[in-house]
Design an enzyme around this catalytic site. Structure first.
Site, PDB file in Angstrom:
ATOM      1  N   ILE A  14      18.886 -45.935   7.312  1.00 56.08           N
ATOM      2  CA  ILE A  14      18.305 -46.501   6.109  1.00 56.08           C
ATOM      3  C   ILE A  14      18.628 -46.083   4.758  1.00 56.08           C
ATOM      4  O   ILE A  14      18.879 -46.543   3.844  1.00 56.08           O
ATOM      5  CB  ILE A  14      16.617 -46.228   6.158  1.00 56.08           C
ATOM      6  N   THR A  92      13.156 -37.438  14.460  1.00 60.49           N
ATOM      7  CA  THR A  92      12.269 -37.680  15.510  1.00 60.49           C
ATOM      8  C   THR A  92      12.383 -36.510  16.718  1.00 60.49           C
ATOM      9  O   THR A  92      13.658 -36.367  16.819  1.00 60.49           O
ATOM     10  CB  THR A  92      12.055 -38.958  16.189  1.00 60.49           C
ATOM     11  N   TYR A 153       5.568 -36.704  14.707  1.00 58.54           N
ATOM     12  CA  TYR A 153       6.110 -37.702  13.560  1.00 58.54           C
ATOM     13  C   TYR A 153       4.837 -38.412  12.887  1.00 58.54           C
ATOM     14  O   TYR A 153       5.074 -38.439  11.632  1.00 58.54           O
ATOM     15  CB  TYR A 153       6.974 -38.506  14.536  1.00 58.54           C
TER      16      TYR A 153
HETATM   17  N1  CAA Z   1       0.761 -46.512  25.561  1.00 60.84           N
HETATM   18  C1  CAA Z   1       0.332 -46.206  26.563  1.00 60.84           C
HETATM   19  N2  CAA Z   1       0.822 -45.575  27.566  1.00 60.84           N
HETATM   20  C2  CAA Z   1       2.029 -45.328  27.290  1.00 60.84           C
HETATM   21  C3  CAA Z   1       2.629 -45.727  26.331  1.00 60.84           C
HETATM   22  C4  CAA Z   1       2.068 -46.741  25.112  1.00 60.84           C
HETATM   23  N3  CAA Z   1       2.747 -47.057  24.163  1.00 60.84           N
HETATM   24  N4  CAA Z   1       3.984 -45.688  26.450  1.00 60.84           N
HETATM   25  C5  CAA Z   1       4.197 -45.178  27.652  1.00 60.84           C
HETATM   26  N5  CAA Z   1       2.927 -44.813  28.121  1.00 60.84           N
HETATM   27  C6  CAA Z   1       2.400 -44.598  29.589  1.00 60.84           C
HETATM   28  C7  CAA Z   1       3.714 -44.603  30.485  1.00 60.84           C
HETATM   29  O1  CAA Z   1       3.181 -46.012  31.196  1.00 60.84           O
HETATM   30  C8  CAA Z   1       3.439 -43.520  31.534  1.00 60.84           C
HETATM   31  O2  CAA Z   1       2.315 -43.625  32.300  1.00 60.84           O
HETATM   32  P1  CAA Z   1       2.365 -43.367  33.930  1.00 60.84           P
HETATM   33  O3  CAA Z   1       2.873 -41.795  33.950  1.00 60.84           O
HETATM   34  O4  CAA Z   1       1.118 -43.475  34.168  1.00 60.84           O
HETATM   35  O5  CAA Z   1       3.398 -44.063  34.615  1.00 60.84           O
HETATM   36  C9  CAA Z   1       3.365 -42.272  30.715  1.00 60.84           C
HETATM   37  O6  CAA Z   1       2.814 -42.863  29.524  1.00 60.84           O
HETATM   38  C10 CAA Z   1       4.504 -41.488  30.384  1.00 60.84           C
HETATM   39  O7  CAA Z   1       5.422 -42.423  29.615  1.00 60.84           O
HETATM   40  P2  CAA Z   1       6.940 -42.367  29.649  1.00 60.84           P
HETATM   41  O8  CAA Z   1       7.473 -42.374  31.148  1.00 60.84           O
HETATM   42  O9  CAA Z   1       7.741 -43.152  28.527  1.00 60.84           O
HETATM   43  O10 CAA Z   1       7.417 -40.978  29.384  1.00 60.84           O
HETATM   44  P3  CAA Z   1       8.416 -39.884  28.818  1.00 60.84           P
HETATM   45  O11 CAA Z   1       8.052 -38.414  28.976  1.00 60.84           O
HETATM   46  O12 CAA Z   1       9.552 -40.388  29.746  1.00 60.84           O
HETATM   47  O13 CAA Z   1       8.845 -40.359  27.567  1.00 60.84           O
HETATM   48  C11 CAA Z   1       8.574 -40.866  25.147  1.00 60.84           C
HETATM   49  C12 CAA Z   1       7.849 -40.266  26.400  1.00 60.84           C
HETATM   50  C13 CAA Z   1       9.800 -40.151  24.842  1.00 60.84           C
HETATM   51  C14 CAA Z   1       7.287 -40.687  23.968  1.00 60.84           C
HETATM   52  C15 CAA Z   1       8.415 -42.300  25.477  1.00 60.84           C
HETATM   53  O14 CAA Z   1       7.426 -43.126  25.812  1.00 60.84           O
HETATM   54  C16 CAA Z   1       9.076 -42.998  24.066  1.00 60.84           C
HETATM   55  O15 CAA Z   1      10.321 -43.170  23.536  1.00 60.84           O
HETATM   56  N6  CAA Z   1       8.326 -43.887  23.318  1.00 60.84           N
HETATM   57  C17 CAA Z   1       8.545 -44.467  21.976  1.00 60.84           C
HETATM   58  C18 CAA Z   1       8.183 -43.623  20.920  1.00 60.84           C
HETATM   59  C19 CAA Z   1       8.404 -44.197  19.612  1.00 60.84           C
HETATM   60  O16 CAA Z   1       8.120 -45.394  19.515  1.00 60.84           O
HETATM   61  N7  CAA Z   1       9.712 -43.738  19.046  1.00 60.84           N
HETATM   62  C20 CAA Z   1       9.951 -44.229  17.687  1.00 60.84           C
HETATM   63  C21 CAA Z   1      11.172 -43.785  17.339  1.00 60.84           C
HETATM   64  S1  CAA Z   1      11.861 -44.238  15.903  1.00 60.84           S
HETATM   65  C22 CAA Z   1      10.933 -43.948  14.758  1.00 60.84           C
HETATM   66  O17 CAA Z   1      10.269 -43.212  14.896  1.00 60.84           O
HETATM   67  C23 CAA Z   1      11.200 -44.842  13.364  1.00 60.84           C
HETATM   68  C24 CAA Z   1       9.999 -45.479  12.872  1.00 60.84           C
HETATM   69  O18 CAA Z   1       9.531 -45.046  11.900  1.00 60.84           O
HETATM   70  C25 CAA Z   1       9.334 -46.473  13.407  1.00 60.84           C
END
Ligand code: CAA
Length: 246
Positions: A14, A92, A153
């Protein structure tokens, strides 16, 4: 005399678009980048064909209070003034909270939130004295709505919004506006680093079914920096493709 804009995190996804947009609008941009990345910063400058009159590179650790104070007081003296400040630097360290390490918390709070004190404080008095300053803080949709895996974050980005509203009161009398922009998921390396299947599920939730472009975010910065943006202050402008409507 060109207006001077300081952009932190200027080399990022950005930040690059903001710098380019401001240069095209005729600003002289001070592009701040983290110390240690000098070679990469010079490559970025050259790739964008900037001239020294358009863009000045500044190595600045936004987490270092003393370094920011001395570097920015010196910058103000050398440039005459800083008219526009874009607090854009951010990182992040996503993790589910139960596994989040203390350094994942403090790194994000230091870079994304404490940086607002470090960078804005040395510039704010002079901006108010000159009048008509513009401070634009790049927050996030996830600071407004929260996000799974982003307790650090979301806390920092929400904190930026509180800071924006409070400082807007202090700048108002001098015509210095303080606003936040809350981008949604934007096509940048930060978002591209999300696991593909997670990113697909996020995209599916966005009513527009696509990421923002960095240029769309830069457009909002240009508006808030402009003279006609002079009566908007303390606001958070959302650009999120409908992901979260308030
Ligand atoms: N809501 C509810 N439950 C969720 C979920 C959600 N959104 N996402 C994942 N889960 C659940 C999964 O289904 C999983 O459940 P089970 O254990 O029952 O299978 C559990 O939570 C663990 O999820 P992960 O397998 O994804 O866990 P992980 O440790 O491998 O990864 C994480 C965790 C790194 C946070 C990953 O979920 C992720 O990358 N999430 C996205 C986070 C995100 O949006 N980041 C934005 C980055 S960009 C940015 O920040 C710019 C901006 O301003 C927008």
């Amino acid at each position: 005399m060109k207006k001077v804009a300081l952009v932190t995190g200027a080399k990022g996804g950005i930040g690059s678009a903001i710098t380019k947009g401001l240069v095209e609008e005729g600003y002289r941009v001070v592009a701040a980048f983290s110390p240690g990345n000098e070679a990469c910063a010079q490559d970025w400058f050259a790739e964008n064909n900037y001239t020294a009159d358009q863009v000045r590179m500044l190595a600045l650790d936004v987490t270092d209070t003393e370094m920011c104070k001395s570097a920015l007081l010196q910058l103000t003296q050398e440039e005459g003034s800083v008219d526009v400040l874009v607090n854009n630097a951010g990182i992040t360290r996503d993790s589910v909270f139960k596994r989040m390490e203390a350094n994942q918390w403090t790194d994000v709070i230091n870079t994304n939130l404490n940086s607002l004190f470090n960078v804005t404080q040395p510039l704010f008095a002079a901006m108010c004295e000159k009048g008509n300053g513009r401070i634009i803080n790049i927050s996030s949709v996830n600071g407004v709505k929260g996000q799974f895996g982003q307790a650090n974050y979301s806390a920092a980005k929400a904190g930026m919004i509180g800071f924006t509203k409070a400082l807007a009161f202090e700048g108002a009398k001098s015509g210095t506006t303080v606003n936040a922009i809350a981008p949604g998921y934007t096509a940048t390396p930060m978002v591209e680093a999300i696991r593909p299947e997670v990113l697909e599920s996020i995209k599916a939730e966005i009513p527009m079914k696509r990421l923002a472009t960095p240029e769309e975010i830069a457009g909002a910065v240009i508006y808030l920096a402009s003279d006609v943006g002079g009566y908007i202050t303390g606001e958070t402008l959302s650009l999120n493709g409908g992901l979260y409507m308030q």
